[in-house]
Design a protein around this motif. Structure first.
Motif, mmCIF file in Angstrom:
data_model
loop_
_atom_site.group_PDB
_atom_site.id
_atom_site.type_symbol
_atom_site.label_atom_id
_atom_site.label_comp_id
_atom_site.label_asym_id
_atom_site.label_seq_id
_atom_site.Cartn_x
_atom_site.Cartn_y
_atom_site.Cartn_z
ATOM 1 N N MET A 139 30.586 41.055 42.672
ATOM 2 C CA MET A 139 30.502 42.395 42.091
ATOM 3 C C MET A 139 31.742 43.221 42.493
ATOM 4 S SD MET A 139 27.730 45.384 42.783
ATOM 5 C CE MET A 139 28.421 45.638 44.425
ATOM 6 N N HIS A 140 32.128 43.162 43.778
ATOM 7 C CA HIS A 140 33.302 43.911 44.205
ATOM 8 C C HIS A 140 34.583 43.404 43.509
ATOM 9 C CE1 HIS A 140 30.650 45.229 47.510
ATOM 10 N NE2 HIS A 140 31.477 46.296 47.567
ATOM 11 N N VAL A 141 34.673 42.078 43.366
ATOM 12 C CA VAL A 141 35.831 41.520 42.664
ATOM 13 C C VAL A 141 35.869 42.021 41.226
ATOM 14 C CG1 VAL A 141 36.873 39.379 41.797
ATOM 15 C CG2 VAL A 141 36.001 39.503 44.151
ATOM 16 N N ASP A 142 34.735 41.961 40.540
ATOM 17 C CA ASP A 142 34.670 42.405 39.152
ATOM 18 C C ASP A 142 35.019 43.904 39.030
ATOM 19 O OD1 ASP A 142 33.949 39.856 38.436
ATOM 20 O OD2 ASP A 142 31.785 40.265 38.311
ATOM 21 N N ASN B 164 38.712 48.105 37.596
ATOM 22 C CA ASN B 164 39.526 49.298 37.988
ATOM 23 C C ASN B 164 41.010 49.042 37.757
ATOM 24 O OD1 ASN B 164 37.320 50.818 38.765
ATOM 25 N ND2 ASN B 164 37.333 50.041 40.872
ATOM 26 N N ALA B 165 41.475 47.833 38.070
ATOM 27 C CA ALA B 165 42.898 47.519 37.880
ATOM 28 C C ALA B 165 43.249 47.552 36.399
ATOM 29 C CB ALA B 165 43.201 46.145 38.495
ATOM 30 N N GLU B 166 42.402 46.956 35.559
ATOM 31 C CA GLU B 166 42.651 46.950 34.118
ATOM 32 C C GLU B 166 42.640 48.390 33.559
ATOM 33 O OE1 GLU B 166 39.768 44.367 32.384
ATOM 34 O OE2 GLU B 166 40.705 42.514 33.135
ATOM 35 N N LYS C 238 45.732 50.276 31.678
ATOM 36 C CA LYS C 238 45.616 50.868 30.343
ATOM 37 C C LYS C 238 45.995 52.353 30.364
ATOM 38 C CE LYS C 238 42.177 47.707 28.405
ATOM 39 N NZ LYS C 238 40.824 47.605 27.849
ATOM 40 N N VAL C 239 45.545 53.023 31.387
ATOM 41 C CA VAL C 239 45.848 54.463 31.503
ATOM 42 C C VAL C 239 47.355 54.658 31.645
ATOM 43 C CG1 VAL C 239 45.628 56.497 32.985
ATOM 44 C CG2 VAL C 239 43.618 55.097 32.432
ATOM 45 N N GLN C 240 48.008 53.810 32.436
ATOM 46 C CA GLN C 240 49.454 53.906 32.659
ATOM 47 C C GLN C 240 50.178 53.649 31.339
ATOM 48 O OE1 GLN C 240 50.940 54.852 35.545
ATOM 49 N NE2 GLN C 240 52.855 54.930 34.373
ATOM 50 N N ARG C 241 49.734 52.676 30.563
ATOM 51 C CA ARG C 241 50.372 52.381 29.278
ATOM 52 C C ARG C 241 50.255 53.563 28.311
ATOM 53 N NH1 ARG C 241 48.302 46.173 28.205
ATOM 54 N NH2 ARG C 241 49.696 45.160 29.759
ATOM 55 N N ILE C 242 49.074 54.109 28.294
ATOM 56 C CA ILE C 242 48.836 55.248 27.387
ATOM 57 C C ILE C 242 49.759 56.404 27.794
ATOM 58 C CG2 ILE C 242 47.157 57.017 26.682
ATOM 59 C CD1 ILE C 242 45.034 54.779 26.937
#
Length: 295
Positions: free
Chosen positions: A271-274, A279-281, A285-289
Motif C-alpha cells: 500500500m505504501h509503495v502504491d 504521489n510521484a506520478e 503530471k502537475v510539473q508537466r502541466i
C-alpha cells in the motif's frame, strides 16, 4: 381314656440311664364297635377295677419300655418316639437318598473307604458339592441314614408295644388304642455333650461361611482397587492426549496468526509503495502541466 406312665431308670445298651414318658390311650370294649361286649363294662368296674388296671399298665409298660431301652444306645434312643405318617415318609427319605446321592452309591463309597469313610470332606463332598456342607455343617455322612433308621424303628416300636399290650388286656375287656412316647430325657451331661457336638458342627459351618465371605469381600475389594487403578490410568492417558491435541491446535493457531500478520505487513508495504507511486506520478503530471502553462 388317657394313661400317662413315666418310666425312670431305663438302661440303654451302652448303660446310660434315661427316662421315657409314655402315654397310653385305651377304651373299655363295651361300646358299639365290632367285637365289643357290654359285659366288659361290668368286668372292668367290678373285676379289673381302675386301680388294678393302673397297676397292670404300669408294670406292663415299665417292662416293655425297659426292654426297649436296653436294645438301643443312648444316641439312638431319641428315635424311639411316635411319628405321624407324613413325618415317617420324610424320615425315610435319607434311607433312599442321602446328601443328594443314591444310597447304593454312598454304601459303595463306604465299603471302599472302610473305617475312614464318613467325613463329608471326602470323595462324597467333592462329588456332590460343598454348598450343602457349608449350610448344614460338616458331620458324619452316615448321620442322615442312621437318623432315618432310628425314626423308622421308633415308629414301629409303638405299634409293637400296642399289639403286645392288647394281647394282655383285650382278654380283660380293655383295648389299647395307641401308645405314644411323649418325651425321652437323657442325663444332663450326656445331653450337653450331644448339644456341644451339634454346636461345633454349626460353628465350623459358620467359620467356613465367614471365611468364604471374607475371601469374597477381599476379592471384591481387590477388583474395585484394580478397576479404579485402570480407570485412573485411562483418565491420565486421556488427559495427556487432550494436552497434546491442545498443544497442536495452539501451534496451528500461532502459525495461522503469523501468516496473517505477514500477509498484513505485505499488504501494508504494498500500500505504501502504491501510494508513493501515485504521489510521484501526480507530482510529475502537475510539473508537466505547470511547464506547459509557462510556455
Amino acid at each position: 381314656m388317657v394313661f400317662n406312665t413315666p418310666v425312670r431308670g431305663c438302661k440303654t445298651k451302652d448303660n446310660v440311664t434315661v427316662q421315657i414318658d409314655v402315654c397310653v390311650t385305651l377304651r373299655v370294649m363295651g361300646g358299639d364297635h365290632e367285637g365289643d361286649d357290654p359285659e366288659n363294662v361290668y368286668k372292668f368296674v367290678h373285676m379289673v377295677t381302675a386301680m388294678g388296671l393302673q397297676q397292670q399298665l404300669t408294670d406292663a409298660q415299665a417292662e416293655a419300655v425297659r426292654t426297649l431301652a436296653r436294645s438301643v444306645t443312648h444316641t439312638e434312643v431319641f428315635g424311639l418316639r411316635s411319628v405321624s405318617p407324613e413325618e415317617l415318609v420324610g424320615a425315610q427319605g435319607p434311607l433312599f437318598s442321602a446328601g443328594g446321592a443314591p444310597l447304593t452309591e454312598i454304601m459303595e463309597l463306604a465299603n471302599e473307604g472302610g473305617p475312614n469313610f464318613g467325613r463329608q470332606d471326602s470323595e462324597l463332598t467333592d462329588k456332590f458339592g460343598e454348598e450343602k456342607r457349608d449350610l448344614e455343617g460338616e458331620h458324619d455322612a452316615m448321620d442322615p441314614i442312621e437318623a432315618g433308621f432310628n425314626t423308622e424303628t421308633g415308629a414301629s416300636v409303638t405299634d409293637a408295644m400296642r399289639d403286645r399290650l392288647n394281647v394282655q388286656f383285650k382278654r380283660q375287656g380293655v383295648e389299647i388304642l395307641d401308645v405314644i412316647i411323649q418325651q425321652i430325657t437323657l442325663p444332663e451331661e450326656i445331653e450337653k455333650q450331644m448339644s456341644q457336638k451339634t454346636m461345633v458342627i454349626s460353628q465350623n459351618a459358620e467359620q467356613r461361611m465367614q471365611q468364604k465371605y471374607d475371601m469374597l469381600n477381599l476379592s471384591q475389594m481387590e477388583g474395585i482397587k484394580t478397576l479404579k487403578q485402570s480407570q485412573g490410568e485411562a483418565k491420565m492417558e486421556l488427559l495427556k492426549d487432550g494436552e497434546f491435541d491442545a498443544l497442536q491446535e495452539k501451534l496451528k493457531l500461532q502459525e495461522s496468526m503469523a501468516r496473517g500478520e505477514r500477509s498484513w505487513r505485505e499488504i501494508d508495504m504494498q500500500m505504501h509503495v502504491d501510494v508513493d507511486m501515485i504521489n510521484a506520478e501526480s507530482s510529475l503530471k502537475v510539473q508537466r502541466i505547470q511547464d506547459e502553462t509557462t510556455l
